[in-house]
Design a protein around this motif. Structure first.
Motif, PDB file in Angstrom:
ATOM      1  N   LYS A   1     -77.628  -7.520  16.302  1.00 43.56           N
ATOM      2  CA  LYS A   1     -78.308  -8.311  17.334  1.00 43.56           C
ATOM      3  C   LYS A   1     -79.799  -8.445  17.034  1.00 43.56           C
ATOM      4  O   LYS A   1     -80.370  -9.528  17.140  1.00 43.56           O
ATOM      5  CB  LYS A   1     -78.123  -7.672  18.715  1.00 43.56           C
ATOM      6  CG  LYS A   1     -76.755  -7.865  19.306  1.00 43.56           C
ATOM      7  CD  LYS A   1     -76.682  -7.199  20.673  1.00 43.56           C
ATOM      8  CE  LYS A   1     -75.284  -7.216  21.220  1.00 43.56           C
ATOM      9  NZ  LYS A   1     -75.190  -6.496  22.497  1.00 43.56           N
TER      10      LYS A   1
ATOM     11  N   ARG B   1     -80.335 -10.901  14.266  1.00 43.99           N
ATOM     12  CA  ARG B   1     -80.192 -12.289  14.742  1.00 43.99           C
ATOM     13  C   ARG B   1     -81.429 -12.740  15.512  1.00 43.99           C
ATOM     14  O   ARG B   1     -81.886 -13.866  15.352  1.00 43.99           O
ATOM     15  CB  ARG B   1     -78.940 -12.418  15.605  1.00 43.99           C
ATOM     16  CG  ARG B   1     -77.671 -12.359  14.800  1.00 43.99           C
ATOM     17  CD  ARG B   1     -76.450 -12.551  15.662  1.00 43.99           C
ATOM     18  NE  ARG B   1     -75.248 -12.446  14.869  1.00 43.99           N
ATOM     19  CZ  ARG B   1     -74.113 -11.949  15.304  1.00 43.99           C
ATOM     20  NH1 ARG B   1     -74.005 -11.525  16.552  1.00 43.99           N
ATOM     21  NH2 ARG B   1     -73.071 -11.888  14.515  1.00 43.99           N
TER      22      ARG B   1
ATOM     23  N   GLN C   1     -84.103 -13.512  13.049  1.00 43.89           N
ATOM     24  CA  GLN C   1     -83.852 -14.796  12.396  1.00 43.89           C
ATOM     25  C   GLN C   1     -84.268 -15.958  13.303  1.00 43.89           C
ATOM     26  O   GLN C   1     -84.885 -16.920  12.842  1.00 43.89           O
ATOM     27  CB  GLN C   1     -82.380 -14.947  12.019  1.00 43.89           C
ATOM     28  CG  GLN C   1     -81.987 -14.146  10.806  1.00 43.89           C
ATOM     29  CD  GLN C   1     -80.524 -14.331  10.466  1.00 43.89           C
ATOM     30  OE1 GLN C   1     -79.652 -14.198  11.340  1.00 43.89           O
ATOM     31  NE2 GLN C   1     -80.244 -14.610   9.215  1.00 43.89           N
ATOM     32  N   LEU C   2     -83.922 -15.849  14.581  1.00 41.30           N
ATOM     33  CA  LEU C   2     -84.284 -16.921  15.530  1.00 41.30           C
ATOM     34  C   LEU C   2     -85.798 -17.060  15.639  1.00 41.30           C
ATOM     35  O   LEU C   2     -86.330 -18.165  15.650  1.00 41.30           O
ATOM     36  CB  LEU C   2     -83.669 -16.646  16.906  1.00 41.30           C
ATOM     37  CG  LEU C   2     -82.156 -16.812  17.011  1.00 41.30           C
ATOM     38  CD1 LEU C   2     -81.667 -16.325  18.374  1.00 41.30           C
ATOM     39  CD2 LEU C   2     -81.762 -18.268  16.799  1.00 41.30           C
TER      40      LEU C   2
END
Length: 135
Positions: free
Chosen positions: A115, A118, A121-122
């Protein structure tokens, strides 16, 4: 040098043997064996089998098709790890808090790490859209 020649030399030294020791084991001259370590000659399949027995490794490892498996003691159990897994654990141990946190509930902690990755990355994607390629 080839993978084979490098591994032969590394294994010989790891076992504290001389080129003469190995040449005698193989029933050949010292210079003949030296050519294997220099990558000037390739051993026969029979000779590869003798190396595999002598060093307790596979022929695939000798020829570079397989990486060395390392043994690690985990919770009083010896397990085999690939070089990559072993290096990952070794690096992780440099951060004791993180290592022990992961060890407390690995499945849950890995999900949390995924999580976090991610989210990272966002955030990076948003930064790239807003500011261009940010490094």
């Amino acid at each position: 040098m080839t993978v084979l020649s490098e591994r032969l030399k590394t294994l010989r030294k790891k076992h504290k043997l001389t080129q003469k020791d190995i040449a005698n084991y193989l029933g050949m001259t010292e210079s003949g064996y030296g050519y294997y370590e220099q990558g000037r000659n390739e051993p026969s399949i029979e000779t590869l089998q003798k190396f595999a027995v002598k060093y307790n490794v596979s022929i695939s490892y000798l020829t570079g098709e397989e990486h060395e498996r390392k043994k690690a003691l985990v919770a009083d159990h010896e397990i085999e790890l690939t070089e990559e897994e072993f290096n990952f654990i070794k690096e992780l141990k440099k951060h004791p808090l993180l290592f022990h946190e992961l060890a407390s509930d690995p499945a849950k902690k890995v999900k949390e790490l995924i999580k976090l990755f991610r989210v990272k990355q966002l955030i990076l994607e948003e930064d790239i859209e807003e500011y261009g390629d940010v490094k």
